[in-house]
Each structure stands twice: as structure tokens, then as C-alpha cells.
Design a protein around this motif. Sequence first.
Motif, PDB file in Angstrom:
ATOM      1  N   VAL A  38       0.860  -1.176   0.000  1.00  0.00           N
ATOM      2  CA  VAL A  38       0.000   0.000   0.000  1.00  0.00           C
ATOM      3  C   VAL A  38       0.904   1.236   0.000  1.00  0.00           C
ATOM      4  O   VAL A  38       1.762   1.387   0.868  1.00  0.00           O
ATOM      5  N   GLU A  41       1.355   7.210   0.541  1.00  0.00           N
ATOM      6  CA  GLU A  41       0.409   8.307   0.348  1.00  0.00           C
ATOM      7  C   GLU A  41      -1.009   7.879   0.718  1.00  0.00           C
ATOM      8  O   GLU A  41      -1.757   8.652   1.313  1.00  0.00           O
ATOM      9  N   HIS A  42      -1.362   6.647   0.386  1.00  0.00           N
ATOM     10  CA  HIS A  42      -2.693   6.138   0.729  1.00  0.00           C
ATOM     11  C   HIS A  42      -2.816   5.932   2.239  1.00  0.00           C
ATOM     12  O   HIS A  42      -3.866   6.243   2.829  1.00  0.00           O
ATOM     13  N   ALA A  45      -3.296   9.250   3.833  1.00  0.00           N
ATOM     14  CA  ALA A  45      -4.664   9.747   3.594  1.00  0.00           C
ATOM     15  C   ALA A  45      -5.647   9.073   4.550  1.00  0.00           C
ATOM     16  O   ALA A  45      -6.528   9.736   5.123  1.00  0.00           O
ATOM     17  N   VAL A  46      -5.503   7.769   4.740  1.00  0.00           N
ATOM     18  CA  VAL A  46      -6.356   7.050   5.700  1.00  0.00           C
ATOM     19  C   VAL A  46      -6.131   7.600   7.103  1.00  0.00           C
ATOM     20  O   VAL A  46      -7.080   7.817   7.866  1.00  0.00           O
TER      21      VAL A  46
END
Length: 161
Positions: A38, A41-42, A45-46
Motif C-alpha cells: 500500500v 500516500e494512501h 490519507a487514511v
Amino acid sequence: MTAYRRSSATAMVAVAACTILFALSFLATPVKFLADGVPIEHLLAVGRVTFRASAASEAVLLVLLVILAPGRSRIVACSVAALLAFQWLVLMPELDARTLARMSGRVMPSSGLHGWWIALDVLRIVLYAAIARAAIARAMMRVGKTPPAANDLERGSPTAI
């Protein structure tokens, strides 16, 4: 609302706030970075969404604590609210800017802000636990019992139950 129910409700709300804070800050936050494959950046964001949701739920529980908690416990609840406000009004803007910069691909130098955030989270957990403990003691006194001594719990004394 009877004094017993008020004390019980205060304890439950304090434990709920403490649990949410601990679970999200000290379990969910670090564990998400262990996910394979993953992009960072993701994950960041989470994390931004998770922190906002946890702050909102904690704020609701703090309002309930300020309403329910009597005397010194109310002062402690207000102190927790002040700590949360400090984190979100002083620390979070800089941390959020760093997160957004990292999400856009910039490499950020390390900062002591995360250490401050963690220390304040630990302090909030301790204060929630103190509110819960005081509320449980008040509830037990309302039914004619006093909290068992710690050594009674260790020995398995019937008075500890």
C-alpha cells in the motif's frame, strides 16, 4: 438520574473515550504502516481521515463527560478538552501540512511534533483513566461498598468481587 447511575455513566463514557483514543492512536495508526503493497500516500490519507473521526468522537464523549462528571472530575475532563484543543489547534496544522507535503512526494525532515502528540495522547489516556477510577469509586460508595485494595485483587479475596 441517581448518583449511582451518574457515576456509572461517567465511568462508561471515560472508559469509552480512553478506549477509542488508545485503539486509534496506539494500535490502528502504527499498524496501518505494516500493510504490504500500500503506497505511503494512501496510508497517510487514511490516517488523516482516522484522526479527524477519532477527534470528533472524542469531542462528543468529552462533552458528555463535562456534563456528567462532578467536581474535580469535571475539571479533569475540561483539562482533557484543553489538551485535545491544543493538539488540534497548535500541533495539527503543522503535522497536517507535513503530511500533505509527504503525500505530494516531498521528503520531510524529522520533527519532534509527533513526540509531543504522543506524549499528550498518553496524558489524555491517564486522565481518562483517573476520571473512570474516581467515578467507579463513587458508584461503589453509593451502594455501600468501597473499592477493594489492589492486594485483595491479587489474592483473589471474595471482597474483591
